[in-house]
Scaffold this motif. Sequence first.
Motif, PDB file in Angstrom:
ATOM      1  N   ARG A  88       0.807  -1.212   0.000  1.00  0.00           N
ATOM      2  CA  ARG A  88       0.000   0.000   0.000  1.00  0.00           C
ATOM      3  C   ARG A  88       0.845   1.270   0.000  1.00  0.00           C
ATOM      4  NH1 ARG A  88      -3.343   1.223  -2.148  1.00  0.00           N
ATOM      5  NH2 ARG A  88      -4.307   2.711  -0.709  1.00  0.00           N
ATOM      6  N   TYR A 327      -8.657  -1.071   8.540  1.00  0.00           N
ATOM      7  CA  TYR A 327      -8.215  -0.387   7.318  1.00  0.00           C
ATOM      8  C   TYR A 327      -8.572  -1.185   6.070  1.00  0.00           C
ATOM      9  CZ  TYR A 327      -5.281   1.516   3.663  1.00  0.00           C
ATOM     10  OH  TYR A 327      -4.842   2.047   2.474  1.00  0.00           O
ATOM     11  N   LYS A 331     -11.290  -0.251   3.339  1.00  0.00           N
ATOM     12  CA  LYS A 331     -10.699   0.146   2.062  1.00  0.00           C
ATOM     13  C   LYS A 331     -11.244  -0.684   0.896  1.00  0.00           C
ATOM     14  CE  LYS A 331      -7.601   1.865  -0.859  1.00  0.00           C
ATOM     15  NZ  LYS A 331      -7.658   3.264  -1.335  1.00  0.00           N
TER      16      LYS A 331
END
Length: 378
Positions: A88, A327, A331
């Motif tokens: 990421r 996250y 996401k």
Amino acid sequence: MAKEIPFFKPDIGRSEREEIESVLALEGETKIEDLENLFVKKTGATYAVSTNSGTSALHLAMCAMDLKRGDKIICSVNSFPSVPEVVRHFDAEPIFVDIDGEDYNIDLDAFEKILSENKSKKLKGAIVTHVGGQPTDLTRLYEIAREYNIRIVEDASDALGGTYDGVPIGATGADITCFSFSPHMKSSIANAGMLVCENETFYERSVLLRNHAIQSDGWDKYGNLEYMYDVVDIGCKYDISLLDAAYAYAQYSRIEKMIERRQQIAKMYDEALSGVRHVTLPVRKRDHIYQLYIVRIDRNRDGFARALKGRGVHTGLHYIPLHLLSYYKQKYGLRVNDFKQALQTYQQVLSLPIYHNMSDSDVEYVCDAVKEVAAAHI
């Protein structure tokens, strides 16, 4: 009063103290080169690049592969967060894959299915984690990688000193292999990682980028930069300190004895806990160095862990599946049941203490505690 058995306790012996003292005395050559040369000797890899952590090694691997925005990297959903994290950081995308229910490594059937259905040229490779010190089926993994022309980076954080069919991890056929010297410690006595590879371009790029992409005529043995230098790329500060290198060198020099002792402890666990109600022991499918000893508790795992802690036995959880972490769940819009095997495993697994400086009495205490808790477990 209950005896206290930590989940992990570092071992500092005479060799660690001597190596560190030699650095503090400013004697001899740099321990960094000694550590890298020892890795080349023990693994049989052509190149070794030391780093200040295993995560740094993984990030450098992505840098060496020239990962770009929008690229895709496959990884097991049963990995430490450092794995998708380094992907990421490039604004690239991790593609999660479910796991094998026996060794908890990546499910190679699901892995191959994703590749067979992939239509994007952006899929560059995979980071494959060796969970607990037992490698995945590398023979099949490499065959799949060759068929679909992707890079393989092995996250060998749990496989330091490990082997696959007797061949050292790091020289079995991956494009890059990354190691960690403290894979399960939040606050380590020393931090160190290592990247090994066969590709000269990957090696040179990793060496360049680990220290701000600085090019210079050289550095002296105290780490002083020569008078003139240039910066040729965007780099990182991932080089290892001399003290960390000294500690890692001493540890790695006796890694075989550490592994042998963990294997002895695993055998003691196997014999003492075989047939204990509610507890399923690890499945050994390949060479196993038992960086972790992962059991399954058939129900109320958290209650089992709390009861062990009440008796002074500290345990671990490896791992919380990545799709359950806030996250990644938010996401990518992931759902709890998207990876069913990983979910079921997560609800049951529990890692018992296993480290080479555990005494036999420590191991017996853990076994007795597990039996007591299992007998009363509901």
